[in-house]
Design an enzyme around this catalytic site. Sequence first.
Site, mmCIF file in Angstrom:
data_model
loop_
_atom_site.group_PDB
_atom_site.id
_atom_site.type_symbol
_atom_site.label_atom_id
_atom_site.label_comp_id
_atom_site.label_asym_id
_atom_site.label_seq_id
_atom_site.Cartn_x
_atom_site.Cartn_y
_atom_site.Cartn_z
ATOM 1 N N LYS A 50 -1.545 -6.792 -8.079
ATOM 2 C CA LYS A 50 -1.715 -8.133 -7.500
ATOM 3 C C LYS A 50 -3.161 -8.597 -7.707
ATOM 4 O O LYS A 50 -3.414 -9.750 -8.024
ATOM 5 C CB LYS A 50 -1.358 -8.173 -6.012
ATOM 6 C CG LYS A 50 -1.360 -9.623 -5.509
ATOM 7 C CD LYS A 50 -0.693 -9.754 -4.198
ATOM 8 C CE LYS A 50 -1.643 -9.537 -3.062
ATOM 9 N NZ LYS A 50 -2.717 -10.567 -2.998
ATOM 10 N N HIS A 86 0.841 -1.209 0.000
ATOM 11 C CA HIS A 86 0.000 0.000 0.000
ATOM 12 C C HIS A 86 0.873 1.254 0.000
ATOM 13 O O HIS A 86 0.590 2.224 -0.703
ATOM 14 C CB HIS A 86 -0.886 0.049 1.254
ATOM 15 C CG HIS A 86 -1.837 -1.090 1.400
ATOM 16 N ND1 HIS A 86 -1.666 -2.094 2.318
ATOM 17 C CD2 HIS A 86 -2.987 -1.373 0.731
ATOM 18 C CE1 HIS A 86 -2.674 -2.952 2.228
ATOM 19 N NE2 HIS A 86 -3.483 -2.539 1.267
#
Length: 281
Positions: free
Chosen positions: A152, A39
Amino acid sequence: MKIINNIFEMQEFSRQYQCQNPHKKIGLVPTMGYLHEGHLSLMRTIQSSCDCLVVSIFVNPIQFNNRDDLEKYPRDIEHDIALLSGLDVDILFMPGEIDVYPKGVPEIFMDYPKLTNKLCGITRPGHFSGMLVIVHNLFQWVKPDYAIFGLKDYQQFILIKKMIADLAMPVKILSGEIIRDPDGLALSSRNVRLAPEERINALVISSTLFKIKREFKSGKNQAGYLKKILHESLHKFKLDYASVYDTDTLVEFGDNDIIKSGVAAVAVFIGEIRLIDNLIL
Ligand code: PAF
């Protein structure tokens, strides 16, 4: 960093910011919290395109098709806030569930059947609809010029791009590379739930994908050959899917297809934990 919990306050902030700074850009990093380096890397990437960085944390109940998974989803808001304080984040937007879904589970269903009838969409019915609904709403509330999503969740990334295009939403979508631990495991908030031995077992996922990429680069680009490697390496685990797909349509390549470009994608259960990973070829 200012924390905003209220949707109307968020809308008002963005409205005023855009009025007062017509040439400045708002960037949004939507998350479900339990932040990790993946993140943070999205935040660093988007920072070069925007002047005001908004990070949202909302564990979106309607994208969990399984109550147990929702309840076990890791949460640690204090740790998240501490991590974000070390970055140049302007707004942390954390709306409450009752504000986001005032009427309970919304009846609206958003779907792209041709893109969701495969990969994660098969075993996670409703997941992508729930994800699209919250991303759509976050865009309405934050009004970002830019938003970034990690690769991802490759299928998620493709679906969001499609929604932006179809609804002509004025948001530019950026992508973030998959961030891995030094031993190759793709970072995920779910990794914390792996027992030490399971974490070691999970390394087979990335090592298999790396092998496929090496083979592909050396010219062995027949889909059947690459799929065979995937299935042989992962046969010990409960496989959700493992194959090679077209990067835009997500259509699986047939065994005899010769691949020029594609994405090798995998979803595997390591113990009870379902992990996903992929590599673009
Ligand atoms: O990728 C995620 O963490 C979530 O699916 C997202 C995009 C924040 C929507 O809840």
